[in-house]
Scaffold this motif. Structure first.
Motif, mmCIF file in Angstrom:
data_model
loop_
_atom_site.group_PDB
_atom_site.id
_atom_site.type_symbol
_atom_site.label_atom_id
_atom_site.label_comp_id
_atom_site.label_asym_id
_atom_site.label_seq_id
_atom_site.Cartn_x
_atom_site.Cartn_y
_atom_site.Cartn_z
ATOM 1 N N ILE A 155 0.990 -1.093 -0.005
ATOM 2 C CA ILE A 155 -0.036 -0.049 -0.008
ATOM 3 C C ILE A 155 0.829 1.283 0.124
ATOM 4 N N HIS A 156 0.535 2.368 -1.057
ATOM 5 C CA HIS A 156 1.669 3.367 -1.108
ATOM 6 C C HIS A 156 0.863 4.342 -0.273
ATOM 7 N N ALA A 157 1.219 4.507 1.083
ATOM 8 C CA ALA A 157 0.601 5.744 1.789
ATOM 9 C C ALA A 157 1.453 6.722 1.823
ATOM 10 N N GLY A 158 2.619 6.705 1.522
ATOM 11 C CA GLY A 158 3.558 8.002 1.046
ATOM 12 C C GLY A 158 3.952 8.572 2.501
ATOM 13 N N PHE A 159 4.325 7.894 3.444
ATOM 14 C CA PHE A 159 5.061 8.470 4.628
ATOM 15 C C PHE A 159 6.544 8.464 4.813
ATOM 16 N N GLY A 160 7.261 9.158 5.412
ATOM 17 C CA GLY A 160 8.726 9.027 5.601
ATOM 18 C C GLY A 160 9.443 9.450 4.510
ATOM 19 N N GLY A 161 10.679 9.424 4.349
ATOM 20 C CA GLY A 161 11.769 9.624 3.446
ATOM 21 C C GLY A 161 12.099 11.101 3.330
ATOM 22 N N ALA A 162 12.159 11.977 4.380
ATOM 23 C CA ALA A 162 12.595 13.282 3.996
ATOM 24 C C ALA A 162 13.902 13.338 3.989
ATOM 25 N N GLY A 163 14.906 12.241 4.465
ATOM 26 C CA GLY A 163 16.111 12.224 4.247
ATOM 27 C C GLY A 163 17.018 13.206 4.893
ATOM 28 N N PHE A 164 18.356 13.039 4.691
ATOM 29 C CA PHE A 164 19.395 13.674 5.286
ATOM 30 C C PHE A 164 20.291 14.095 4.385
ATOM 31 N N ASP A 165 20.524 15.532 4.653
ATOM 32 C CA ASP A 165 21.371 16.388 3.674
ATOM 33 C C ASP A 165 22.800 16.194 3.725
ATOM 34 N N GLU A 166 23.562 15.208 3.209
ATOM 35 C CA GLU A 166 24.956 14.965 3.263
ATOM 36 C C GLU A 166 25.627 15.139 1.860
ATOM 37 N N ARG A 167 26.439 16.076 1.810
ATOM 38 C CA ARG A 167 27.222 16.469 0.522
ATOM 39 C C ARG A 167 28.732 15.734 0.563
ATOM 40 N N VAL A 168 29.191 15.043 -0.431
ATOM 41 C CA VAL A 168 30.339 14.368 -0.435
ATOM 42 C C VAL A 168 31.090 15.289 -1.764
ATOM 43 N N TYR A 169 32.158 15.746 -1.703
ATOM 44 C CA TYR A 169 32.721 16.296 -2.952
ATOM 45 C C TYR A 169 34.015 15.525 -3.293
ATOM 46 N N HIS A 170 34.142 14.715 -4.237
ATOM 47 C CA HIS A 170 35.399 14.075 -4.557
ATOM 48 C C HIS A 170 36.371 14.927 -5.439
ATOM 49 N N ASP A 171 37.559 14.900 -5.323
ATOM 50 C CA ASP A 171 38.498 15.557 -6.383
ATOM 51 C C ASP A 171 38.165 17.043 -6.441
ATOM 52 N N PHE A 172 38.061 17.556 -5.404
ATOM 53 C CA PHE A 172 37.471 18.869 -5.005
ATOM 54 C C PHE A 172 38.449 19.931 -5.761
ATOM 55 N N GLY A 173 39.637 19.743 -5.833
ATOM 56 C CA GLY A 173 40.888 20.663 -6.658
ATOM 57 C C GLY A 173 40.747 21.825 -6.383
ATOM 58 N N SER A 174 40.743 22.818 -7.350
ATOM 59 C CA SER A 174 40.780 24.313 -7.064
ATOM 60 C C SER A 174 39.255 24.980 -7.133
ATOM 61 N N ARG A 175 38.234 23.971 -6.888
ATOM 62 C CA ARG A 175 36.960 24.780 -7.076
ATOM 63 C C ARG A 175 36.592 25.782 -6.176
ATOM 64 N N ASP A 176 35.726 26.778 -6.279
ATOM 65 C CA ASP A 176 35.439 27.712 -5.574
ATOM 66 C C ASP A 176 34.417 27.334 -4.494
ATOM 67 N N LEU A 177 34.853 27.298 -3.121
ATOM 68 C CA LEU A 177 34.048 26.953 -1.996
ATOM 69 C C LEU A 177 32.961 27.521 -1.830
ATOM 70 N N ALA A 178 33.107 28.590 -2.042
ATOM 71 C CA ALA A 178 31.545 29.887 -2.087
ATOM 72 C C ALA A 178 30.637 29.303 -3.094
ATOM 73 N N GLU A 179 30.994 28.933 -4.282
ATOM 74 C CA GLU A 179 29.957 28.330 -5.295
ATOM 75 C C GLU A 179 29.444 27.106 -4.732
ATOM 76 N N VAL A 180 29.931 26.477 -4.081
ATOM 77 C CA VAL A 180 29.523 25.047 -3.538
ATOM 78 C C VAL A 180 28.479 25.215 -2.567
ATOM 79 N N VAL A 181 28.917 26.140 -1.828
ATOM 80 C CA VAL A 181 28.089 26.541 -0.323
ATOM 81 C C VAL A 181 26.622 26.962 -0.913
ATOM 82 N N GLU A 182 26.740 27.799 -2.164
ATOM 83 C CA GLU A 182 25.372 28.050 -2.654
ATOM 84 C C GLU A 182 24.243 27.178 -2.960
ATOM 85 N N SER A 183 24.795 25.867 -3.142
ATOM 86 C CA SER A 183 23.984 24.934 -3.408
ATOM 87 C C SER A 183 23.702 23.861 -2.487
#
Length: 520
Positions: free
Chosen positions: A320-348
């Motif tokens: 039965i598809h009652a549609g509860f739960g599943g809000a999830g947890f916001d975890e961000r993993v950035y591989h090979d970050f290199g010289s990316r702009d941290l401020a731009e990552v923060v925006e998203s």
């Protein structure tokens, strides 16, 4: 003369040697706590352990000292070409660590003994008539619609009497929410998984009582665990705790996930709300529904709308598809970050609570300021890190592995209680740690430190992990951090080394049981 313990240890050694598949020493560490065994291969060579090894372990543990006071049994086994040595202790937390204060808990990890909210005190009164009427109507409609679909009634037995529910509540020490009481008036459980609570099935009350033991329903409560507790979504509904005496498990999906009713909600929550936890829930408990009634209503509405699947009419299960739960947890993993702009990552990543930044070149952590919900930050294999965090209101745990760490920039950060530093091409000056008012747990075991002695000047430091050389430097200076609740000696030293270090740290003898013999 061969003793029973020696014979059991020899059998274990033969099992380790058979699984090692190579000549030379083979080492295994075991931490046995109740029915759980944690096995580590400290020399970096994994061993393909055979079933005979585990049979021998069971025989060995029957002969070894029984742990008391909640301590594990710690075992070290070293097998060489011609013989073996086994040592064990019940005075340590692991082969590398010790707990000095059994009542210590890291922030947001409360001990059992929490006060029961007044509204949930057992009264012995019968179930609220309005709740009983609403739940019984939903239950009857579920039975009718299930029978229309399956051609037979659901396999739901008769419910409990008021006296039986009250007896269970007396054992729990709390009154169940009125709608959950009403559900138990309707049925004892849903062992056939008919879909009464969607993909979950209520436990029998005996199981509810059995599973609600003091200290139960807690996550990562040890002093060395990954212990940051994250915020559930919506915020401030479920208390941000690793455990709560008044979270009561009442339903299961039979796949290592459960539902619990919350009798002690946060300010924006309500007593009787339901959350989900278990194998498939990552991060904090997942808010599921505002009540058991809401779940039942959602199930019945899904049946009304035909939002279900009946893949096998001969089986009791109805998806039965009652549609509860599943809000999830916001975890961000950035591989090979290199010289990316941290401020731009923060925006998203404005809702991120945990973030990993891997293989970055240069990081100025001041760019993280907009992340008001960030609680845990892990930086791995960076070149240069400047931890100028400023007023980061939620950040509790910071781990930095970098070639260069501008540690002075961390001064006076007010919320970090967990800090790990590693790498650094030049020795770190850790005097700045004196300015961190919340610092509770510190790991410097993988860092080159200019002078380790400032750690002995941190009165609020409770958990400390250093390597053998760092501990030796403190020992030579006769300096012991004053208020430690737990300590660890990282590396691959022996159990004897750990016992010797612990005796110096605590001033108390650490008893070891030892046995040796031939493997030929």
């Amino acid at each position: 003369m061969t003793t029973g313990l020696q014979a059991a240890a020899r059998r274990l050694a033969l099992g380790l040697r058979a699984g090692a598949g190579h000549s030379g020493p083979a080492v295994v560490w075991m931490r046995i706590d109740g029915g759980a065994t944690q096995i580590t291969h400290p020399v970096g060579v994994d061993v393909d352990l055979e079933p005979d090894f585990f049979d021998a372990r069971s025989a060995l543990t029957e002969l070894l000292p029984v742990p008391t006071g909640g301590r594990p049994l710690v075992v070290e086994l070293v097998v060489r070409d011609t013989g073996f040595e086994l040592a064990c202790s019940t005075a340590l937390e692991s082969v590398t660590g010790v707990v000095l204060d059994d009542d210590f808990r890291l922030p947001a990890h409360p001990l059992p003994g929490m006060p029961l909210p007044a509204a949930s005190k057992p009264t012995g009164a019968p179930t609220d008539p309005a709740a009983l009427a609403e739940v019984s109507a939903l239950f009857r409609e579920f039975v009718e619609r299930y029978q229309e679909i399956k051609g037979r009634p659901p396999a739901l037995g008769p419910g409990y009497s008021e006296q039986e529910i009250a007896a269970a509540e007396a054992e729990l020490g709390a009154r169940l929410p009125e709608d959950l009481r009403a559900l138990y008036r309707m049925t004892r459980d849903d062992a056939s998984e008919t879909g009464l609570l969607g993909r979950y099935s209520p436990y029998p009350l005996d199981d509810v009582v059995e599973y609600h033991q003091p200290g139960s329903l807690g996550w990562n409560d040890g002093p060395f665990d990954d212990a940051v507790v994250f915020e559930s979504d919506p915020p401030d509904t479920i208390k941000r705790l690793s455990r709560n005496d008044w979270w009561i498990t009442f339903a299961t999906d039979f796949a290592m996930n459960d539902l619990a009713v919350d009798l002690d909600p946060a300010a924006q929550g309500r007593s009787g709300q339901v959350f989900e936890y278990g194998r498939d829930v990552h991060g904090p408990p997942d808010y599921y529904a505002e009540s058991v009634t809401e779940i039942l209503t959602g199930v019945v509405e899904a049946l009304r709308e035909g939002d279900y699947e009946d893949e096998d009419p001969d089986e009791d299960y109805l998806q039965i598809h009652a549609g509860f739960g599943g809000a999830g947890f916001d975890e961000r993993v950035y591989h090979d970050f290199g010289s990316r702009d941290l401020a731009e990552v923060v925006e998203s990543a404005d809702d991120a609570q945990r973030m990993y930044l891997n293989d970055a070149v240069t990081l100025d952590l001041a760019a993280l300021a907009p992340l008001a919900n960030l609680r845990e930050l892990r930086i791995n294999r960076a070149k240069l890190v400047t931890p100028a965090l400023g007023d980061q209101p939620a950040l509790e745990s910071l781990a930095i592995e970098a070639d260069r760490i501008d540690l002075a920039a961390l001064a006076h950060q007010p919320t970090i209680w967990d800090l790990k530093l590693a790498g650094a091409a030049e020795p770190l000056d850790i005097a700045v740690l004196r300015t961190l008012p919340a610092l509770t747990r510190l790991d410097l075991s993988d860092a080159d430190v200019e002078d380790i002695t400032p750690v002995a000047e941190l009165p609020d430091l409770r958990v400390l992990t250093l390597n053998a050389a760092q501990w030796n430097a403190l020992r030579e200076a006769d300096l012991r951090p004053p208020n430690l609740a737990a300590a660890s000696r990282a590396g691959t030293g022996s159990l004897r080394d750990t016992a010797d270090w612990c005796e110096w740290l605590t001033g108390n003898p650490i008893p070891l049981t030892t046995v040796s013999g031939s493997t030929s």
